[in-house]
Design a protein around this motif. Sequence first.
Motif, PDB file in Angstrom:
ATOM      1  N   LYS A  33       8.312  -9.984  -6.410  1.00 28.87           N
ATOM      2  CA  LYS A  33       7.398  -8.479  -7.264  1.00 28.87           C
ATOM      3  C   LYS A  33       8.661  -8.068  -8.574  1.00 28.87           C
ATOM      4  CE  LYS A  33       4.442  -6.854  -3.860  1.00 28.87           C
ATOM      5  NZ  LYS A  33       4.175  -5.440  -3.159  1.00 28.87           N
ATOM      6  N   THR A  37       0.060  -1.090 -10.787  1.00 26.57           N
ATOM      7  CA  THR A  37      -0.347  -1.801  -9.788  1.00 26.57           C
ATOM      8  C   THR A  37       1.291  -2.594  -8.485  1.00 26.57           C
ATOM      9  OG1 THR A  37      -2.604  -1.574 -10.199  1.00 26.57           O
ATOM     10  CG2 THR A  37      -2.260  -2.188  -8.204  1.00 26.57           C
ATOM     11  N   THR A  38       1.893  -2.964  -8.948  1.00 21.29           N
ATOM     12  CA  THR A  38       2.575  -3.647  -8.460  1.00 21.29           C
ATOM     13  C   THR A  38       3.730  -3.193  -8.427  1.00 21.29           C
ATOM     14  OG1 THR A  38       2.017  -6.239  -9.891  1.00 21.29           O
ATOM     15  CG2 THR A  38       4.403  -5.728  -8.632  1.00 21.29           C
ATOM     16  N   LYS A  39       3.765  -2.166  -9.077  1.00 16.20           N
ATOM     17  CA  LYS A  39       5.091  -1.141  -9.702  1.00 16.20           C
ATOM     18  C   LYS A  39       4.743  -0.855  -8.481  1.00 16.20           C
ATOM     19  CE  LYS A  39       7.328  -1.451 -14.017  1.00 16.20           C
ATOM     20  NZ  LYS A  39       7.558  -0.711 -15.188  1.00 16.20           N
ATOM     21  N   GLN A  40       3.752   0.518  -8.668  1.00 18.76           N
ATOM     22  CA  GLN A  40       3.534   1.321  -7.139  1.00 18.76           C
ATOM     23  C   GLN A  40       3.268   0.371  -6.002  1.00 18.76           C
ATOM     24  OE1 GLN A  40      -0.498   2.352  -8.033  1.00 18.76           O
ATOM     25  NE2 GLN A  40      -0.134   3.789  -9.956  1.00 18.76           N
ATOM     26  N   ASN A  41       2.670  -0.530  -5.981  1.00 18.78           N
ATOM     27  CA  ASN A  41       3.450  -1.469  -4.195  1.00 18.78           C
ATOM     28  C   ASN A  41       4.297  -1.845  -3.997  1.00 18.78           C
ATOM     29  OD1 ASN A  41       0.536  -0.866  -3.912  1.00 18.78           O
ATOM     30  ND2 ASN A  41      -0.208  -3.510  -5.135  1.00 18.78           N
ATOM     31  N   MET A  42       5.426  -1.447  -5.096  1.00 18.75           N
ATOM     32  CA  MET A  42       6.947  -2.047  -4.816  1.00 18.75           C
ATOM     33  C   MET A  42       7.610  -0.345  -3.643  1.00 18.75           C
ATOM     34  SD  MET A  42       8.043  -4.099  -8.201  1.00 18.75           S
ATOM     35  CE  MET A  42       9.953  -4.350  -8.166  1.00 18.75           C
ATOM     36  N   GLN A  43       7.384   0.545  -3.970  1.00 23.44           N
ATOM     37  CA  GLN A  43       7.900   1.393  -3.602  1.00 23.44           C
ATOM     38  C   GLN A  43       7.828   1.986  -2.373  1.00 23.44           C
ATOM     39  OE1 GLN A  43       6.485   4.988  -6.228  1.00 23.44           O
ATOM     40  NE2 GLN A  43       6.818   4.109  -7.773  1.00 23.44           N
TER      41      GLN A  43
END
Length: 97
Positions: free
Chosen positions: A36, A91-97
Amino acid sequence: MRDLKGKKEAIISGQIGRCGTSIGANIREAQYAHGKADFVSKLQIALKEANETGYWLELLVETGYICEEEFKTLDQKCTALRAMLIASINTTKQNMQ
């Protein structure tokens, strides 16, 4: 772009060609990212290139190489592309957390 070459404008149209095609190339690279973080990195590069494309479009209209109507059409497309890239990055950054 072909119209610009006929008007003897090569520098700005060349820059738009380079950064404009780089957007798609980086999005394509993102499809095969190594995780990601790499995906986000590629999309961020595409976003920077889209922003640069917008800059060159502004120069074209300010120097009279394209009309205001053509600029608005191209700028709207460029702005929409930037919005999609920003949404994908966020969106990708939020899903990385």
